[in-house]
Write a protein that holds these residues in place. Structure first.
Motif, PDB file in Angstrom:
ATOM      1  N   GLN A 189      -1.937   3.229   6.489  1.00 30.06           N
ATOM      2  CA  GLN A 189      -3.336   2.942   6.780  1.00 30.06           C
ATOM      3  C   GLN A 189      -3.850   3.833   7.893  1.00 30.06           C
ATOM      4  O   GLN A 189      -3.218   3.991   8.928  1.00 30.06           O
ATOM      5  CB  GLN A 189      -3.503   1.471   7.159  1.00 30.06           C
ATOM      6  CG  GLN A 189      -3.999   0.689   5.975  1.00 30.06           C
ATOM      7  CD  GLN A 189      -4.484  -0.688   6.353  1.00 30.06           C
ATOM      8  OE1 GLN A 189      -4.041  -1.659   5.775  1.00 30.06           O
ATOM      9  NE2 GLN A 189      -5.390  -0.763   7.311  1.00 30.06           N
ATOM     10  N   LEU A 242      -6.138   7.853   5.058  1.00 31.68           N
ATOM     11  CA  LEU A 242      -6.998   8.213   3.935  1.00 31.68           C
ATOM     12  C   LEU A 242      -8.153   9.108   4.375  1.00 31.68           C
ATOM     13  O   LEU A 242      -8.421  10.153   3.764  1.00 31.68           O
ATOM     14  CB  LEU A 242      -7.522   6.949   3.245  1.00 31.68           C
ATOM     15  CG  LEU A 242      -8.454   7.178   2.058  1.00 31.68           C
ATOM     16  CD1 LEU A 242      -7.833   8.111   1.044  1.00 31.68           C
ATOM     17  CD2 LEU A 242      -8.830   5.859   1.410  1.00 31.68           C
ATOM     18  N   ALA A 263     -14.300   4.394   0.817  1.00 34.37           N
ATOM     19  CA  ALA A 263     -13.997   5.276   1.948  1.00 34.37           C
ATOM     20  C   ALA A 263     -15.019   6.404   2.034  1.00 34.37           C
ATOM     21  O   ALA A 263     -15.507   6.740   3.117  1.00 34.37           O
ATOM     22  CB  ALA A 263     -12.583   5.845   1.821  1.00 34.37           C
ATOM     23  N   ILE A 279      -4.216   7.806  -4.575  1.00 38.97           N
ATOM     24  CA  ILE A 279      -5.394   7.139  -4.026  1.00 38.97           C
ATOM     25  C   ILE A 279      -6.060   6.306  -5.113  1.00 38.97           C
ATOM     26  O   ILE A 279      -6.495   6.845  -6.127  1.00 38.97           O
ATOM     27  CB  ILE A 279      -6.418   8.175  -3.522  1.00 38.97           C
ATOM     28  CG1 ILE A 279      -5.742   9.234  -2.651  1.00 38.97           C
ATOM     29  CG2 ILE A 279      -7.544   7.495  -2.794  1.00 38.97           C
ATOM     30  CD1 ILE A 279      -5.151   8.705  -1.406  1.00 38.97           C
ATOM     31  N   GLU A 280      -6.164   5.016  -4.907  1.00 40.46           N
ATOM     32  CA  GLU A 280      -6.862   4.158  -5.853  1.00 40.46           C
ATOM     33  C   GLU A 280      -8.360   4.389  -5.744  1.00 40.46           C
ATOM     34  O   GLU A 280      -8.884   4.581  -4.650  1.00 40.46           O
ATOM     35  CB  GLU A 280      -6.553   2.692  -5.564  1.00 40.46           C
ATOM     36  CG  GLU A 280      -5.078   2.346  -5.592  1.00 40.46           C
ATOM     37  CD  GLU A 280      -4.473   2.572  -6.974  1.00 40.46           C
ATOM     38  OE1 GLU A 280      -5.208   2.417  -7.975  1.00 40.46           O
ATOM     39  OE2 GLU A 280      -3.285   2.917  -7.052  1.00 40.46           O
ATOM     40  N   GLU A 281      -9.020   4.327  -6.874  1.00 35.01           N
ATOM     41  CA  GLU A 281     -10.472   4.522  -6.840  1.00 35.01           C
ATOM     42  C   GLU A 281     -11.164   3.435  -6.017  1.00 35.01           C
ATOM     43  O   GLU A 281     -12.179   3.671  -5.377  1.00 35.01           O
ATOM     44  CB  GLU A 281     -11.024   4.543  -8.260  1.00 35.01           C
ATOM     45  CG  GLU A 281     -10.500   5.706  -9.069  1.00 35.01           C
ATOM     46  CD  GLU A 281     -11.239   5.872 -10.390  1.00 35.01           C
ATOM     47  OE1 GLU A 281     -12.476   5.978 -10.353  1.00 35.01           O
ATOM     48  OE2 GLU A 281     -10.581   5.883 -11.451  1.00 35.01           O
ATOM     49  N   SER A 335     -10.113   2.283  -3.406  1.00 32.54           N
ATOM     50  CA  SER A 335     -10.000   2.639  -1.993  1.00 32.54           C
ATOM     51  C   SER A 335     -10.872   3.851  -1.695  1.00 32.54           C
ATOM     52  O   SER A 335     -11.514   3.935  -0.646  1.00 32.54           O
ATOM     53  CB  SER A 335      -8.558   3.000  -1.625  1.00 32.54           C
ATOM     54  OG  SER A 335      -7.657   2.005  -2.036  1.00 32.54           O
ATOM     55  N   LEU A 336     -10.883   4.766  -2.623  1.00 30.51           N
ATOM     56  CA  LEU A 336     -11.526   6.050  -2.388  1.00 30.51           C
ATOM     57  C   LEU A 336     -13.049   5.943  -2.237  1.00 30.51           C
ATOM     58  O   LEU A 336     -13.606   6.425  -1.250  1.00 30.51           O
ATOM     59  CB  LEU A 336     -11.216   6.999  -3.549  1.00 30.51           C
ATOM     60  CG  LEU A 336     -11.874   8.359  -3.452  1.00 30.51           C
ATOM     61  CD1 LEU A 336     -11.394   9.114  -2.230  1.00 30.51           C
ATOM     62  CD2 LEU A 336     -11.614   9.171  -4.724  1.00 30.51           C
ATOM     63  N   THR A 389       0.854  -1.181   0.000  1.00 24.93           N
ATOM     64  CA  THR A 389       0.000   0.000   0.000  1.00 24.93           C
ATOM     65  C   THR A 389       0.894   1.236   0.000  1.00 24.93           C
ATOM     66  O   THR A 389       1.874   1.320   0.726  1.00 24.93           O
ATOM     67  CB  THR A 389      -0.895   0.040   1.244  1.00 24.93           C
ATOM     68  OG1 THR A 389      -0.308   0.914   2.180  1.00 24.93           O
ATOM     69  CG2 THR A 389      -1.068  -1.312   1.845  1.00 24.93           C
TER      70      THR A 389
END
Lengths: 109, 109
Positions: free
Chosen positions: A8, A11, A51, A43-45, A47-48, A4
């Motif tokens: 962690q 974000l 979130a 930021i990966e989509e 993940s985003l 990553t």
DNA sequence: TCTTAACCCTAGTTAATCTAGGGAAGACAT
DNA sequence: ATGTCTTCCCTAGATTAACTAGGGTTAAGA
């Protein structure tokens, strides 16, 4: 090492902070973080969006559909009052923990 | 907010750093981190021992049974050469990422 | 018309950490 | 000698954040 590219827990903090500056849609949030961090944070989509959904569910942010600068359908998020409180709390935690880690790194010998 | 009192990803870094200063047993590592961080970081044993096992498996640390200062049976860990390299790499990553987050926090407006 | 870019979304996986236990054995007081 | 406290190690299972790897729509521009 770290697969990553993010620590962690940061974000939410980053998203809240960017939204404090101005309401924005998801894609724009990711771009802004990427830009402000001079390419260091991406930021990966995948993940985003989860979130954003989590944070909306917790009442930290609110969404409204609108139209982006590029004339695309986009979901604009903005901080709620609780989101502002959360931002304050997370910023403090962040400062405290990074300071603590730095202390250990510096004084371990 | 954060249930974990640690930023995920920093445990390995902290352990490696403490072991760089001197070989030590698990319990002592946790104590030292707790002490050096002035109570800000607390490593749960349920996090520590699995982490030590992981790091040993990756060849970053080596263990040897011995006797502690308190005359107890204890497993002493020390850094390997690869552990030292890993420490260097993780320290750099840590600096880079925290700097990037700070930038975003500072310049988001 | 075709391609690219901007935007949103989700299922399933991975992996770090925590919770919540368990156990052995030295130290120390009674 | 007994019991309690502390030190030290360990593990199974739960949680949860973030990732991978897709999928889809629509505007713009060639």
């Amino acid at each position: 090492m770290n697969k990553t590219e993010l620590l962690q827990g940061t974000l939410d903090l980053l998203v809240l902070r960017v939204l404090q500056a101005a309401p924005m849609h998801g894609f724009g949030i990711a771009q802004k973080i990427h830009l402000l961090s001079a390419d260091a944070l991406r930021i990966e989509e995948g993940s985003l969006y989860p979130a954003l959904y989590r944070m909306e569910r917790k009442g930290w942010i609110e969404a409204e559909w609108g139209v982006s600068e590029n004339n695309r359908r986009a979901k604009f998020y903005r901080l709620t009052r609780r989101g502002r409180q959360q931002l304050t709390a997370e910023t403090e935690t962040w400062q405290r923990l990074t300071a603590a880690v730095s202390e250990v790194l510096a004084k371990a010998d």
